[in-house]
Scaffold this motif. Structure first.
Motif, PDB file in Angstrom:
ATOM      1  N   VAL A  64       0.835  -1.204   0.000  1.00 36.79           N
ATOM      2  CA  VAL A  64       0.000   0.000   0.000  1.00 36.79           C
ATOM      3  C   VAL A  64       0.868   1.252   0.000  1.00 36.79           C
ATOM      4  CG1 VAL A  64      -0.330   0.315   2.506  1.00 36.79           C
ATOM      5  CG2 VAL A  64      -2.141   0.965   0.920  1.00 36.79           C
ATOM      6  N   LYS A  65       2.006   1.196   0.643  1.00 39.77           N
ATOM      7  CA  LYS A  65       2.933   2.323   0.626  1.00 39.77           C
ATOM      8  C   LYS A  65       3.413   2.606  -0.797  1.00 39.77           C
ATOM      9  CE  LYS A  65       7.657   3.523   1.996  1.00 39.77           C
ATOM     10  NZ  LYS A  65       8.890   3.013   2.635  1.00 39.77           N
ATOM     11  N   ASP A  66       3.715   1.534  -1.539  1.00 36.96           N
ATOM     12  CA  ASP A  66       4.292   1.668  -2.874  1.00 36.96           C
ATOM     13  C   ASP A  66       3.248   1.779  -3.984  1.00 36.96           C
ATOM     14  OD1 ASP A  66       6.750   1.466  -1.627  1.00 36.96           O
ATOM     15  OD2 ASP A  66       6.955  -0.684  -2.022  1.00 36.96           O
ATOM     16  N   GLY A  67       1.959   1.613  -3.640  1.00 37.17           N
ATOM     17  CA  GLY A  67       0.914   1.761  -4.644  1.00 37.17           C
ATOM     18  C   GLY A  67       0.558   0.496  -5.398  1.00 37.17           C
ATOM     19  N   VAL A  68       1.085  -0.659  -4.981  1.00 37.21           N
ATOM     20  CA  VAL A  68       0.659  -1.930  -5.574  1.00 37.21           C
ATOM     21  C   VAL A  68      -0.825  -2.129  -5.298  1.00 37.21           C
ATOM     22  CG1 VAL A  68       0.946  -4.439  -5.512  1.00 37.21           C
ATOM     23  CG2 VAL A  68       2.953  -2.941  -5.358  1.00 37.21           C
ATOM     24  N   ALA A  69      -1.241  -1.736  -4.115  1.00 38.73           N
ATOM     25  CA  ALA A  69      -2.655  -1.719  -3.732  1.00 38.73           C
ATOM     26  C   ALA A  69      -2.993  -0.306  -3.261  1.00 38.73           C
ATOM     27  CB  ALA A  69      -2.928  -2.729  -2.624  1.00 38.73           C
ATOM     28  N   ASP A  70      -4.262   0.049  -3.368  1.00 37.18           N
ATOM     29  CA  ASP A  70      -4.705   1.369  -2.900  1.00 37.18           C
ATOM     30  C   ASP A  70      -5.094   1.336  -1.427  1.00 37.18           C
ATOM     31  OD1 ASP A  70      -4.481   2.545  -5.503  1.00 37.18           O
ATOM     32  OD2 ASP A  70      -6.356   1.547  -6.047  1.00 37.18           O
ATOM     33  N   VAL A  71      -5.630   0.198  -0.987  1.00 40.68           N
ATOM     34  CA  VAL A  71      -6.044   0.013   0.405  1.00 40.68           C
ATOM     35  C   VAL A  71      -5.668  -1.404   0.808  1.00 40.68           C
ATOM     36  CG1 VAL A  71      -8.003  -0.053   2.013  1.00 40.68           C
ATOM     37  CG2 VAL A  71      -7.999   1.612   0.136  1.00 40.68           C
ATOM     38  N   VAL A  72      -5.146  -1.576   2.019  1.00 33.73           N
ATOM     39  CA  VAL A  72      -4.896  -2.925   2.520  1.00 33.73           C
ATOM     40  C   VAL A  72      -5.440  -3.056   3.936  1.00 33.73           C
ATOM     41  CG1 VAL A  72      -2.799  -3.208   1.135  1.00 33.73           C
ATOM     42  CG2 VAL A  72      -2.601  -2.491   3.533  1.00 33.73           C
ATOM     43  N   TRP A  73      -5.735  -4.304   4.271  1.00 35.53           N
ATOM     44  CA  TRP A  73      -6.084  -4.658   5.648  1.00 35.53           C
ATOM     45  C   TRP A  73      -5.089  -5.725   6.088  1.00 35.53           C
ATOM     46  CZ3 TRP A  73      -8.292  -9.491   7.425  1.00 35.53           C
ATOM     47  CH2 TRP A  73      -8.610  -9.483   8.794  1.00 35.53           C
ATOM     48  N   THR A  74      -4.419  -5.496   7.219  1.00 37.88           N
ATOM     49  CA  THR A  74      -3.414  -6.440   7.673  1.00 37.88           C
ATOM     50  C   THR A  74      -3.137  -6.265   9.159  1.00 37.88           C
ATOM     51  OG1 THR A  74      -1.196  -7.315   7.205  1.00 37.88           O
ATOM     52  CG2 THR A  74      -1.447  -4.925   7.144  1.00 37.88           C
ATOM     53  N   LEU A  75      -2.389  -7.195   9.732  1.00 39.98           N
ATOM     54  CA  LEU A  75      -1.921  -7.082  11.112  1.00 39.98           C
ATOM     55  C   LEU A  75      -0.615  -6.291  11.141  1.00 39.98           C
ATOM     56  CD1 LEU A  75      -3.500  -9.987  11.050  1.00 39.98           C
ATOM     57  CD2 LEU A  75      -2.316 -10.351  13.215  1.00 39.98           C
ATOM     58  N   SER A  76      -0.500  -5.416  12.100  1.00 42.58           N
ATOM     59  CA  SER A  76       0.778  -4.720  12.272  1.00 42.58           C
ATOM     60  C   SER A  76       1.872  -5.714  12.641  1.00 42.58           C
ATOM     61  CB  SER A  76       0.658  -3.636  13.337  1.00 42.58           C
ATOM     62  OG  SER A  76       0.313  -4.195  14.592  1.00 42.58           O
ATOM     63  N   GLY A  77       1.504  -6.786  13.344  1.00 37.47           N
ATOM     64  CA  GLY A  77       2.470  -7.776  13.791  1.00 37.47           C
ATOM     65  C   GLY A  77       3.082  -8.608  12.677  1.00 37.47           C
ATOM     66  N   TYR A  78       2.505  -8.561  11.484  1.00 39.85           N
ATOM     67  CA  TYR A  78       3.089  -9.284  10.357  1.00 39.85           C
ATOM     68  C   TYR A  78       4.371  -8.613   9.861  1.00 39.85           C
ATOM     69  CZ  TYR A  78      -0.969 -12.400   9.806  1.00 39.85           C
ATOM     70  OH  TYR A  78      -1.952 -13.349   9.979  1.00 39.85           O
ATOM     71  N   THR A  79       4.594  -7.370  10.297  1.00 42.58           N
ATOM     72  CA  THR A  79       5.856  -6.682   9.998  1.00 42.58           C
ATOM     73  C   THR A  79       6.503  -6.351  11.345  1.00 42.58           C
ATOM     74  OG1 THR A  79       4.584  -4.628   9.780  1.00 42.58           O
ATOM     75  CG2 THR A  79       5.195  -5.738   7.759  1.00 42.58           C
ATOM     76  N   ALA A  80       7.076  -7.353  11.955  1.00 42.89           N
ATOM     77  CA  ALA A  80       7.575  -7.250  13.330  1.00 42.89           C
ATOM     78  C   ALA A  80       8.555  -6.102  13.496  1.00 42.89           C
ATOM     79  CB  ALA A  80       8.246  -8.564  13.732  1.00 42.89           C
ATOM     80  N   GLY A  81       8.314  -5.292  14.513  1.00 36.20           N
ATOM     81  CA  GLY A  81       9.211  -4.198  14.850  1.00 36.20           C
ATOM     82  C   GLY A  81       8.954  -2.905  14.108  1.00 36.20           C
ATOM     83  N   ARG A  82       8.033  -2.912  13.162  1.00 37.06           N
ATOM     84  CA  ARG A  82       7.797  -1.715  12.355  1.00 37.06           C
ATOM     85  C   ARG A  82       6.875  -0.722  13.054  1.00 37.06           C
ATOM     86  NH1 ARG A  82       7.086  -2.159   5.874  1.00 37.06           N
ATOM     87  NH2 ARG A  82       6.864   0.035   5.349  1.00 37.06           N
ATOM     88  N   PHE A  83       6.065  -1.211  13.984  1.00 37.73           N
ATOM     89  CA  PHE A  83       5.114  -0.358  14.693  1.00 37.73           C
ATOM     90  C   PHE A  83       5.293  -0.557  16.203  1.00 37.73           C
ATOM     91  CE2 PHE A  83       3.428  -1.450  10.543  1.00 37.73           C
ATOM     92  CZ  PHE A  83       3.051  -0.220  10.031  1.00 37.73           C
ATOM     93  N   PRO A  84       6.464  -0.225  16.734  1.00 37.71           N
ATOM     94  CA  PRO A  84       6.770  -0.559  18.130  1.00 37.71           C
ATOM     95  C   PRO A  84       5.877   0.141  19.147  1.00 37.71           C
ATOM     96  CG  PRO A  84       8.461   0.872  17.204  1.00 37.71           C
ATOM     97  CD  PRO A  84       7.599   0.429  16.068  1.00 37.71           C
ATOM     98  N   LEU A  85       5.478   1.386  18.902  1.00 36.64           N
ATOM     99  CA  LEU A  85       4.644   2.085  19.878  1.00 36.64           C
ATOM    100  C   LEU A  85       3.225   1.520  19.895  1.00 36.64           C
ATOM    101  CD1 LEU A  85       5.788   5.813  19.504  1.00 36.64           C
ATOM    102  CD2 LEU A  85       6.749   3.967  20.896  1.00 36.64           C
ATOM    103  N   MET A  86       2.735   1.132  18.744  1.00 39.29           N
ATOM    104  CA  MET A  86       1.411   0.522  18.630  1.00 39.29           C
ATOM    105  C   MET A  86       1.361  -0.846  19.314  1.00 39.29           C
ATOM    106  SD  MET A  86      -0.489  -0.161  15.011  1.00 39.29           S
ATOM    107  CE  MET A  86      -2.184  -0.697  14.826  1.00 39.29           C
ATOM    108  N   GLU A  87       2.534  -1.457  19.430  1.00 43.25           N
ATOM    109  CA  GLU A  87       2.654  -2.812  19.948  1.00 43.25           C
ATOM    110  C   GLU A  87       2.219  -2.939  21.409  1.00 43.25           C
ATOM    111  OE1 GLU A  87       6.053  -6.046  18.755  1.00 43.25           O
ATOM    112  OE2 GLU A  87       6.694  -4.296  19.904  1.00 43.25           O
ATOM    113  N   VAL A  88       2.110  -1.835  22.108  1.00 40.60           N
ATOM    114  CA  VAL A  88       1.702  -1.880  23.514  1.00 40.60           C
ATOM    115  C   VAL A  88       0.351  -2.581  23.676  1.00 40.60           C
ATOM    116  CG1 VAL A  88       0.621   0.423  23.450  1.00 40.60           C
ATOM    117  CG2 VAL A  88       1.432  -0.511  25.624  1.00 40.60           C
TER     118      VAL A  88
END
Length: 343
Positions: free
Chosen positions: A81-105
């Motif tokens: 979604v960042k690169d425009g392959v898709a316009d909207v995505v639904w996913t878990l933040s945990g599938y990209t471990a360490g990328r959203f550390p503050l949200m991880e709380v």
């Protein structure tokens, strides 16, 4: 000659008008990792698409691509979604471990009790403290799922002792750490891989909410389902994001931006949490032929002690990176309590 010029002018105006109309009609490519028949698509993603189509008088539409039909793996959805392959995505933040550390709380042990209230708290928390983690995308909604449940092949989970040495799937690094603290051998994998891993005995069980059961037909593979005391906070939950490509949003007309904005935010996040709770009830019905037990509060007290080092570790980790971990942890819990009280 004047007649010809007038005809050309009319033709040019009609062409411009047609082009303008074409630009007003936008199709969003929506990508996610579960099947088309999943509760997530049927009860949340498709209704959202229907709503924006209705609110835009048909000018804003979706083309949904379930089961990673645009290619890649679930862990790549954020970059897609960042690169425009898709316009909207639904996913878990945990599938990209360490990328959203503050949200991880919100994925720490025993944080969540109501998916609706906790989803609202998550939206408010991120918008207050963690928007830097979303600088590359436009958040539409942030939410959590209902209580995590153990789904086990050969024996139920009644205590920490029952987990010793068992290979158990989990979705996020915090949940993997917690399973290890409880004595299990954690195995990280996205939901689509769970069925095969269980069938082949690669794992002895998996933690997922009941909502996921029909998507992976888990009730046909396992014999036991172990829940935690419903009066207690969930032993784990996962954080999800429904996000849009920033350039795609920027390219929309002001009218269509208003439609997206009106169908984004705190209320939508809470509604999705509510949908996932209802989906849990439907998924649980499919497990009726199997054996279900409830892990009591007295046993969960031991689990909380085992999970406290994870909380302390998260606070230390984010503090080492310049954030005030204790303040963020307390803020997350306070927001959950606030929205819980408002229900």
């Amino acid at each position: 000659m004047n007649t010809i010029r007038r005809l050309l002018a009319v033709a040019a105006t009609a062409t411009l008008s047609t082009a303008a109309c074409a630009q007003d009609s936008v199709v969003l490519k929506v990508h996610h990792f579960l099947p088309a028949g999943s509760y997530a698509q049927q009860q949340f993603i498709q209704p959202w698409c229907d709503k924006i189509a209705k609110d835009s008088a048909g000018k804003l539409k979706c083309q949904i691509y379930p089961s990673m039909q645009l290619g890649g793996t679930p862990g790549q959805l954020v970059d897609q979604v960042k690169d425009g392959v898709a316009d909207v995505v639904w996913t878990l933040s945990g599938y990209t471990a360490g990328r959203f550390p503050l949200m991880e709380v919100f994925e720490l042990p025993f944080m969540m009790q109501s998916p609706e209230a906790t989803s609202k708290a998550l939206w408010e928390y991120v918008n207050t403290y963690a928007m830097a983690e979303f600088k590359d995308v436009k958040p539409i909604a942030l939410h959590v799922h209902g209580d995590g449940v153990f789904h086990m092949r050969d024996k139920p989970v009644r205590s920490m002792a029952d987990l010793k040495g068992l290979k158990v799937r989990a979705p996020t690094r915090q949940t993997n750490k917690f399973l290890a603290a409880l004595g299990a051998t954690p195995v990280a994998m996205p939901v689509p891989q769970v069925s095969e891993a269980l069938s082949k005995g690669v794992i002895d069980g998996a933690v997922v909410p009941y909502e996921v059961v029909p998507s992976v037909k888990i009730q046909e593979i396992v014999k036991y389902h172990s829940e935690t005391d419903p009066a207690e906070p969930a032993f784990y939950t996962s954080t999800f994001m429904f996000v849009m490509n920033k350039d795609k949003y920027a390219s929309l007309s002001p009218e269509l931006k208003k439609v997206v904005d009106a169908n984004s935010g705190l209320a939508l996040s809470g509604q999705i949490g509510k949908v996932f709770l209802a989906a849990d009830a439907e998924g649980k019905k499919l497990t009726a032929k199997n054996t279900t037990n409830v892990i009591p509060a007295a046993e969960l007290a031991n689990w909380k002690k085992a999970g406290q080092p994870l909380v302390d570790g998260w606070i230390a980790d984010v503090s080492a990176k310049g954030a005030n971990g204790k303040q963020l942890y307390d803020a997350a819990r306070a927001l959950i309590a606030k929205h819980q009280a408002a229900q």
